[in-house]
Design a protein around this motif. Sequence first.
Motif, PDB file in Angstrom:
ATOM      1  N   ALA A 163      -2.791 -25.563  -9.122  1.00  0.00           N
ATOM      2  CA  ALA A 163      -2.624 -26.377 -10.313  1.00  0.00           C
ATOM      3  C   ALA A 163      -4.101 -27.125 -10.513  1.00  0.00           C
ATOM      4  N   TRP A 164      -4.792 -26.911 -11.651  1.00  0.00           N
ATOM      5  CA  TRP A 164      -6.144 -27.339 -11.937  1.00  0.00           C
ATOM      6  C   TRP A 164      -6.228 -28.989 -11.869  1.00  0.00           C
ATOM      7  N   LYS A 165      -7.075 -29.357 -11.470  1.00  0.00           N
ATOM      8  CA  LYS A 165      -7.467 -30.878 -11.741  1.00  0.00           C
ATOM      9  C   LYS A 165      -8.680 -30.870 -12.321  1.00  0.00           C
TER      10      LYS A 165
ATOM     11  N   ALA B 220      -2.794 -22.780 -14.597  1.00  0.00           N
ATOM     12  CA  ALA B 220      -3.276 -22.468 -13.064  1.00  0.00           C
ATOM     13  C   ALA B 220      -3.699 -21.107 -12.848  1.00  0.00           C
ATOM     14  N   THR B 221      -4.444 -21.195 -11.486  1.00  0.00           N
ATOM     15  CA  THR B 221      -4.889 -19.928 -10.946  1.00  0.00           C
ATOM     16  C   THR B 221      -4.187 -19.587  -9.666  1.00  0.00           C
ATOM     17  N   GLN B 222      -3.442 -18.526  -9.715  1.00  0.00           N
ATOM     18  CA  GLN B 222      -2.599 -18.040  -8.797  1.00  0.00           C
ATOM     19  C   GLN B 222      -3.299 -17.000  -7.842  1.00  0.00           C
TER      20      GLN B 222
ATOM     21  N   VAL C 279     -16.586 -18.832  -8.055  1.00  0.00           N
ATOM     22  CA  VAL C 279     -16.769 -20.216  -7.823  1.00  0.00           C
ATOM     23  C   VAL C 279     -16.465 -20.750  -9.378  1.00  0.00           C
ATOM     24  N   LEU C 280     -15.469 -21.479  -9.593  1.00  0.00           N
ATOM     25  CA  LEU C 280     -15.148 -22.037 -10.603  1.00  0.00           C
ATOM     26  C   LEU C 280     -14.935 -23.437 -10.823  1.00  0.00           C
ATOM     27  N   TYR C 281     -15.640 -23.963 -11.863  1.00  0.00           N
ATOM     28  CA  TYR C 281     -15.739 -25.621 -11.933  1.00  0.00           C
ATOM     29  C   TYR C 281     -15.219 -25.947 -13.338  1.00  0.00           C
TER      30      TYR C 281
ATOM     31  N   ASP D 285      -9.388 -15.091 -22.398  1.00  0.00           N
ATOM     32  CA  ASP D 285      -8.306 -14.480 -21.477  1.00  0.00           C
ATOM     33  C   ASP D 285      -8.713 -13.725 -20.199  1.00  0.00           C
ATOM     34  N   ALA D 286      -9.896 -14.454 -19.837  1.00  0.00           N
ATOM     35  CA  ALA D 286     -10.532 -14.064 -18.604  1.00  0.00           C
ATOM     36  C   ALA D 286      -9.299 -13.970 -17.567  1.00  0.00           C
ATOM     37  N   GLY D 287      -9.140 -12.994 -16.763  1.00  0.00           N
ATOM     38  CA  GLY D 287      -8.528 -12.848 -15.545  1.00  0.00           C
ATOM     39  C   GLY D 287      -6.983 -12.917 -15.767  1.00  0.00           C
TER      40      GLY D 287
ATOM     41  N   ILE E 188     -18.677 -18.817 -19.188  1.00  0.00           N
ATOM     42  CA  ILE E 188     -17.681 -19.802 -19.660  1.00  0.00           C
ATOM     43  C   ILE E 188     -16.275 -18.972 -19.883  1.00  0.00           C
ATOM     44  N   LEU E 189     -15.209 -19.621 -19.495  1.00  0.00           N
ATOM     45  CA  LEU E 189     -13.887 -19.234 -19.354  1.00  0.00           C
ATOM     46  C   LEU E 189     -13.266 -20.375 -20.268  1.00  0.00           C
ATOM     47  N   SER E 190     -13.070 -20.142 -21.470  1.00  0.00           N
ATOM     48  CA  SER E 190     -12.432 -21.216 -22.467  1.00  0.00           C
ATOM     49  C   SER E 190     -11.932 -20.607 -23.726  1.00  0.00           C
TER      50      SER E 190
ATOM     51  N   MET F  34     -13.108 -22.385  -5.117  1.00  0.00           N
ATOM     52  CA  MET F  34     -13.981 -21.074  -4.597  1.00  0.00           C
ATOM     53  C   MET F  34     -12.794 -20.236  -3.874  1.00  0.00           C
ATOM     54  N   TRP F  35     -12.726 -18.855  -4.126  1.00  0.00           N
ATOM     55  CA  TRP F  35     -12.207 -18.019  -3.424  1.00  0.00           C
ATOM     56  C   TRP F  35     -12.700 -16.719  -3.006  1.00  0.00           C
ATOM     57  N   ASP F  36     -12.306 -16.294  -1.823  1.00  0.00           N
ATOM     58  CA  ASP F  36     -12.593 -15.061  -1.457  1.00  0.00           C
ATOM     59  C   ASP F  36     -11.966 -13.796  -1.983  1.00  0.00           C
TER      60      ASP F  36
ATOM     61  N   TRP G 267      -2.976  -9.854 -12.776  1.00  0.00           N
ATOM     62  CA  TRP G 267      -3.386  -9.722 -11.330  1.00  0.00           C
ATOM     63  C   TRP G 267      -4.552  -8.708 -10.983  1.00  0.00           C
ATOM     64  N   HIS G 268      -5.730  -9.326 -10.416  1.00  0.00           N
ATOM     65  CA  HIS G 268      -6.592  -8.391 -10.015  1.00  0.00           C
ATOM     66  C   HIS G 268      -7.600  -8.925  -8.946  1.00  0.00           C
ATOM     67  N   THR G 269      -8.822  -8.131  -8.571  1.00  0.00           N
ATOM     68  CA  THR G 269      -9.824  -8.675  -7.722  1.00  0.00           C
ATOM     69  C   THR G 269     -11.345  -8.484  -8.425  1.00  0.00           C
ATOM     70  N   ASP G 270     -11.768  -9.521  -8.714  1.00  0.00           N
ATOM     71  CA  ASP G 270     -13.001  -9.279  -9.391  1.00  0.00           C
ATOM     72  C   ASP G 270     -13.980  -8.407  -8.719  1.00  0.00           C
ATOM     73  N   MET G 271     -14.500  -7.436  -9.488  1.00  0.00           N
ATOM     74  CA  MET G 271     -15.514  -6.431  -9.469  1.00  0.00           C
ATOM     75  C   MET G 271     -15.262  -5.553  -8.133  1.00  0.00           C
TER      76      MET G 271
ATOM     77  N   HIS H 220      -6.736 -27.283 -24.529  1.00  0.00           N
ATOM     78  CA  HIS H 220      -8.135 -26.841 -24.250  1.00  0.00           C
ATOM     79  C   HIS H 220      -8.223 -26.662 -22.658  1.00  0.00           C
ATOM     80  N   ARG H 221      -8.980 -25.588 -22.509  1.00  0.00           N
ATOM     81  CA  ARG H 221      -9.321 -25.343 -21.015  1.00  0.00           C
ATOM     82  C   ARG H 221     -10.879 -24.985 -20.950  1.00  0.00           C
ATOM     83  N   TYR H 222     -11.558 -25.658 -20.237  1.00  0.00           N
ATOM     84  CA  TYR H 222     -13.112 -25.182 -19.930  1.00  0.00           C
ATOM     85  C   TYR H 222     -13.566 -25.147 -18.745  1.00  0.00           C
TER      86      TYR H 222
HETATM   87  C1  SIN Z   1     -11.080 -15.340 -13.098  1.00  0.00           C
HETATM   88  O1  SIN Z   1     -10.378 -14.095 -12.915  1.00  0.00           O
HETATM   89  O2  SIN Z   1     -12.190 -15.495 -12.757  1.00  0.00           O
HETATM   90  C2  SIN Z   1     -10.237 -16.436 -14.062  1.00  0.00           C
HETATM   91  C3  SIN Z   1      -9.466 -17.374 -13.330  1.00  0.00           C
HETATM   92  C4  SIN Z   1      -9.061 -18.345 -14.091  1.00  0.00           C
HETATM   93  O3  SIN Z   1      -9.524 -18.514 -15.148  1.00  0.00           O
HETATM   94  O4  SIN Z   1      -8.091 -19.218 -13.596  1.00  0.00           O
END
Ligand code: SIN
Length: 304
Positions: A246-248, A132-134, A116-118, A96-98, A81-83, A254-256, A101-105, A273-275
């Motif tokens: 920009a989130w809706k 937003a996610t950039q 995959v984020l919902y 404060d996840a992410g 949960i990112l919130s 989902m990203w590569d 600038w980074h690449t996961d794992m 709030h963001r969840y």
């Molecule tokens: C992440 O790095 O997976 C988080 C991205 C986000 O919350 O916009």
Amino acid sequence: MIIEPNSNAMGARILELDLSISLKDSEIDRLMHALGTHGVLEFPEQHLSTSQLKSFSERFGELYISPGGRAQADGHPEVMILSNMTKDGQAVGLKDAGQSWHTDMSYAKMIAFANVLYGTTIPHRDGQPLGATQFRNMHAAYEDLPPDLKKTLAKRTITHDFNKFWDMMRARPGSTRPALSERERQARPPAVHPAFLTHPITGKKVLYANPGYAMQISDMSEQESKTTLDFLFAHQLQDKFLYTYAWKKNSLLMWDNIGTTHNAVADYDSHEHRYIERCQVMATRLYGEKGTAHPIMFTSGISA
Ligand code: SIN
């Protein structure tokens, strides 16, 4: 399904596909291909339970379970949960996840293929979405490198370290991240990957050196490596490689992770709030099963 590419540096919208029902293998294959080609896929207007999010995500590879055990959804350790929300005074997720600038794992032997984020709660101010996610396009960043640097780095590897990002986030004013325990540090030892990967879906080279985790280039002094990494970071951060999502509410994104880097924009306050629920898909479908020794990556097309 309809795949509608954006006109930006990358990204596509996937329409007329309901992710709450099990997709055919042929549909998953089309999505894998679209993910490699477009880097970021938006699936608007989805209505998913946590377990449906997990079922969809695991079609693309094994799901990562964070050894820290933090911020996991009840009964679903694969879903984080990112919130910034709280319940009974306690944080419900990672706030404060992410946020850099980074690449996961990239710090792991078995790298991440997809995130995959919902998103079900999206902060807004004056009617505009926040948080937003950039993304930045690492296919294009590789292509645009000076030819002599492409040559110099063609056979080099880079060490990636989980601690780099964690400690950088901890050092920020107001951070509530605890120090990593010895067990957590040992669970994520540094990993070494080629500076340029051949993308397993597109067959093209990508720059695999993100500011969050990349630490040291092989066969270079610390100073030369630092100068070169600083150049690579500044190069990839140019606006021409940027795509901002920009989130809706109720969108699944989902990203590569092989062909992009990303950054979560922290432009909202604690009462806005963001969840978001997130699964991290490892590259097991692309490079072999979990536990596969790293050298497989070098023999199956991932190496320079
Ligand atoms: C992440 O790095 O997976 C988080 C991205 C986000 O919350 O916009």
